[in-house]
Motif scaffolding. Structure first.
Motif, PDB file in Angstrom:
ATOM      1  N   UNK A 142     -23.622   5.657 -20.350  1.00  0.00           N
ATOM      2  CA  UNK A 142     -23.210   6.687 -21.292  1.00  0.00           C
ATOM      3  C   UNK A 142     -22.431   6.177 -22.483  1.00  0.00           C
ATOM      4  N   UNK A 143     -22.244   7.075 -23.455  1.00  0.00           N
ATOM      5  CA  UNK A 143     -21.456   6.814 -24.657  1.00  0.00           C
ATOM      6  C   UNK A 143     -20.317   7.826 -24.724  1.00  0.00           C
ATOM      7  N   UNK A 144     -19.146   7.390 -25.100  1.00  0.00           N
ATOM      8  CA  UNK A 144     -17.978   8.260 -25.158  1.00  0.00           C
ATOM      9  C   UNK A 144     -17.977   9.019 -26.480  1.00  0.00           C
ATOM     10  N   UNK A 145     -18.133  10.324 -26.406  1.00  0.00           N
ATOM     11  CA  UNK A 145     -18.058  11.179 -27.591  1.00  0.00           C
ATOM     12  C   UNK A 145     -16.587  11.430 -27.903  1.00  0.00           C
ATOM     13  N   UNK A 146     -16.195  11.220 -29.163  1.00  0.00           N
ATOM     14  CA  UNK A 146     -14.781  11.340 -29.530  1.00  0.00           C
ATOM     15  C   UNK A 146     -14.601  12.338 -30.671  1.00  0.00           C
ATOM     16  N   UNK A 147     -13.400  12.940 -30.773  1.00  0.00           N
ATOM     17  CA  UNK A 147     -13.081  13.810 -31.915  1.00  0.00           C
ATOM     18  C   UNK A 147     -12.610  12.954 -33.085  1.00  0.00           C
ATOM     19  N   UNK A 148     -13.536  12.325 -33.775  1.00  0.00           N
ATOM     20  CA  UNK A 148     -13.184  11.294 -34.749  1.00  0.00           C
ATOM     21  C   UNK A 148     -12.348  11.818 -35.908  1.00  0.00           C
ATOM     22  N   UNK A 149     -12.312  13.157 -36.084  1.00  0.00           N
ATOM     23  CA  UNK A 149     -11.474  13.716 -37.137  1.00  0.00           C
ATOM     24  C   UNK A 149      -9.982  13.517 -36.845  1.00  0.00           C
ATOM     25  N   UNK A 150      -9.652  13.114 -35.621  1.00  0.00           N
ATOM     26  CA  UNK A 150      -8.270  12.794 -35.252  1.00  0.00           C
ATOM     27  C   UNK A 150      -8.286  11.482 -34.464  1.00  0.00           C
ATOM     28  N   UNK A 151      -8.032  10.353 -35.119  1.00  0.00           N
ATOM     29  CA  UNK A 151      -8.109   9.054 -34.438  1.00  0.00           C
ATOM     30  C   UNK A 151      -7.160   8.913 -33.248  1.00  0.00           C
ATOM     31  N   UNK A 152      -5.999   9.569 -33.283  1.00  0.00           N
ATOM     32  CA  UNK A 152      -5.069   9.461 -32.158  1.00  0.00           C
ATOM     33  C   UNK A 152      -5.655  10.147 -30.927  1.00  0.00           C
ATOM     34  N   UNK A 153      -6.196  11.353 -31.106  1.00  0.00           N
ATOM     35  CA  UNK A 153      -6.856  12.042 -29.999  1.00  0.00           C
ATOM     36  C   UNK A 153      -8.087  11.268 -29.539  1.00  0.00           C
ATOM     37  N   UNK A 154      -8.786  10.643 -30.491  1.00  0.00           N
ATOM     38  CA  UNK A 154      -9.956   9.829 -30.139  1.00  0.00           C
ATOM     39  C   UNK A 154      -9.557   8.660 -29.251  1.00  0.00           C
ATOM     40  N   UNK A 155      -8.495   7.968 -29.626  1.00  0.00           N
ATOM     41  CA  UNK A 155      -8.025   6.827 -28.827  1.00  0.00           C
ATOM     42  C   UNK A 155      -7.618   7.286 -27.428  1.00  0.00           C
ATOM     43  N   UNK A 156      -7.003   8.448 -27.353  1.00  0.00           N
ATOM     44  CA  UNK A 156      -6.608   8.991 -26.055  1.00  0.00           C
ATOM     45  C   UNK A 156      -7.828   9.228 -25.169  1.00  0.00           C
ATOM     46  N   UNK A 157      -8.910   9.755 -25.758  1.00  0.00           N
ATOM     47  CA  UNK A 157     -10.127  10.007 -24.982  1.00  0.00           C
ATOM     48  C   UNK A 157     -10.802   8.703 -24.570  1.00  0.00           C
ATOM     49  N   UNK A 178     -14.793   9.876 -44.287  1.00  0.00           N
ATOM     50  CA  UNK A 178     -14.411   8.606 -44.902  1.00  0.00           C
ATOM     51  C   UNK A 178     -15.321   7.516 -44.350  1.00  0.00           C
ATOM     52  N   UNK A 179     -15.651   6.492 -45.140  1.00  0.00           N
ATOM     53  CA  UNK A 179     -16.408   5.361 -44.597  1.00  0.00           C
ATOM     54  C   UNK A 179     -15.639   4.733 -43.434  1.00  0.00           C
ATOM     55  N   UNK A 180     -16.356   4.219 -42.447  1.00  0.00           N
ATOM     56  CA  UNK A 180     -15.731   3.808 -41.199  1.00  0.00           C
ATOM     57  C   UNK A 180     -14.881   2.548 -41.289  1.00  0.00           C
ATOM     58  N   UNK A 181     -14.906   1.868 -42.394  1.00  0.00           N
ATOM     59  CA  UNK A 181     -13.985   0.742 -42.551  1.00  0.00           C
ATOM     60  C   UNK A 181     -12.585   1.176 -42.932  1.00  0.00           C
ATOM     61  N   UNK A 182     -12.399   2.439 -43.320  1.00  0.00           N
ATOM     62  CA  UNK A 182     -11.104   2.943 -43.753  1.00  0.00           C
ATOM     63  C   UNK A 182     -10.059   2.791 -42.649  1.00  0.00           C
ATOM     64  N   UNK A 183      -8.859   2.403 -43.026  1.00  0.00           N
ATOM     65  CA  UNK A 183      -7.796   2.167 -42.038  1.00  0.00           C
ATOM     66  C   UNK A 183      -7.414   3.426 -41.261  1.00  0.00           C
ATOM     67  N   UNK A 184      -7.809   4.585 -41.756  1.00  0.00           N
ATOM     68  CA  UNK A 184      -7.610   5.847 -41.034  1.00  0.00           C
ATOM     69  C   UNK A 184      -8.119   5.743 -39.599  1.00  0.00           C
ATOM     70  N   UNK A 185      -9.215   4.997 -39.403  1.00  0.00           N
ATOM     71  CA  UNK A 185      -9.865   4.913 -38.094  1.00  0.00           C
ATOM     72  C   UNK A 185      -9.305   3.808 -37.199  1.00  0.00           C
TER      73      UNK A 185
END
Length: 373
Positions: A142-157, A178-185
């Motif tokens: 499987x692949x882990x689906x994440x709420x990428x609009x919130x990186x902190x919640x994504x990391x938690x998942x 945002x492009x995925x290289x952005x430090x936001x992620x």
């Protein structure tokens, strides 16, 4: 890409050796997924629906979720009946040693402003997939689906389910704010590295929900234009990863590009290498040619493969994208543009075939060698 005649001709053909399929979309059943959600969201969904934007509402992509017309999924019995059909009519039929699920839930959950709701739904789909599919057949990963609009919640998942050995990557849609290289992620990539998981980008949701238009020129009118735009956005992510210095911060991170085509990568790398030589003073942290970062950190799936008008051009282009180490086979089951394991690629020499159809994916995802060599 298969035609109807090709599909019929290969009906009873299997690859001579088992393969790994790196892009499979498994069905899910909303009533079953609901049971994995907190009560507050179950009640909201029963009253107001799932409240998710639809890609198919804008761009016609077939009926039944874009599935092939010859797929006769069971209409009753829920996930248990679906699993049995999937095992017999796909895994067994095509000699799949391992199949990587890239969708049990909708990527549209990553396009809404409510990150808490998105996180709850992602968790529900991840738990549903583990319980109903991955734990029922060791071939299914499987692949882990994440709420990428919130990186902190994504990391938690990612940390919550990343230790499950059947979860082999983190997955997001190609469409992004945002492009995925952005430090936001960065919190997402920290969690990927922490859990030794690749970060996978699957085409979808370009221009949908909170995401900007699917092209730099704005919206498009037809699905064929929309498909053409997917590679442009994936190319933007590829360049962003490299020039934002993601791999200098996270040197073990791997990125998988899924269903955006393949051969366009060659001229893009040529251009990026050339521009890097002229403009490298602007990004001094980029210490190697972009093509080297691609070779070391990116993997790409084969479907939908582009076929040059001259067959003699195919293998040189394969060499240009490092197919022997970076390309992984995918069918995109059960969609209408499904690529047959026996018909989608021209004849390859034994070693290259084995790399593309098995070894590259096995190395990336840490999967065992074939049971029967």
């Amino acid at each position: 890409m298969d035609t109807t005649d090709q599909s019929q001709a290969s009906k009873n053909r299997k690859p001579k050796r088992s393969i790994i399929d790196c892009d499979i979309h498994a069905g899910s059943f909303s009533d079953e997924v609901l049971t994995y959600l907190p009560r507050i969201y179950r009640e909201q969904i029963k009253t107001f629906g799932w409240r998710l934007p639809s890609q198919n509402a804008m761009y016609l992509n077939g009926t039944g979720g874009g599935a092939k017309q010859d797929e006769n999924f069971p209409k009753e019995g829920g996930s248990a009946s679906y699993l049995k059909y999937f095992q017999t009519n796909f895994l067994d039929k095509h000699n799949i040693e391992y199949g990587i699920l890239t969708g049990t839930g909708s990527y549209s959950i990553q396009t809404i402003p409510d990150a808490d709701y998105a996180a709850a739904v992602c968790s529900a789909y991840n738990d549903y997939g583990i319980d109903k599919l991955l734990s029922q057949d060791e071939r299914i990963k499987g692949s882990i689906l994440i709420p990428k609009q919130d990186p902190i919640l994504s990391a938690k998942e990612i940390d919550r389910v990343g230790s499950n050995p059947d979860m082999v990557q983190v997955i997001v849609a190609n469409g992004a704010e945002k492009p995925y290289g952005n430090r936001f992620y960065n919190p997402i990539y920290e969690a990927c590295v922490r859990n030794n998981l690749p970060f996978a980008i699957h085409v979808s949701m370009e221009g949908i929900g909170t995401n900007p238009a699917p092209t730099g020129a704005g919206q498009v009118s037809h699905y064929i234009e929309y498909r053409a735009a997917r590679a442009q956005i994936m190319a933007t992510h590829l360049a962003s990863f490299i020039f934002e210095g993601v791999f200098e911060k996270f040197p073990t991170l791997k990125v998988v590009m899924i269903e955006a085509g393949t051969l366009w990568i060659a001229p893009l790398l040529w251009r990026l290498d050339q521009d890097w030589k002229a403009l490298r003073s602007q990004t001094p942290w980029v210490k190697e040619p972009p093509s080297e970062y691609y070779r070391k950190h990116f993997r790409v799936t084969s479907q939908p493969i582009e076929m040059p008008h001259k067959p003699t051009m195919f293998l040189p282009m394969f060499e240009a994208i490092n197919a022997d180490t970076n390309l992984m086979f995918a069918t995109d089951f059960p969609h209408w543009d499904f690529d047959s394991p026996t018909l989608s690629l021209p004849k390859l020499d034994e070693e290259l075939w084995d790399r593309i159809f098995y070894q590259n994916a096995a190395e990336l995802y840490g999967l065992p060698q074939r049971r029967n060599q």
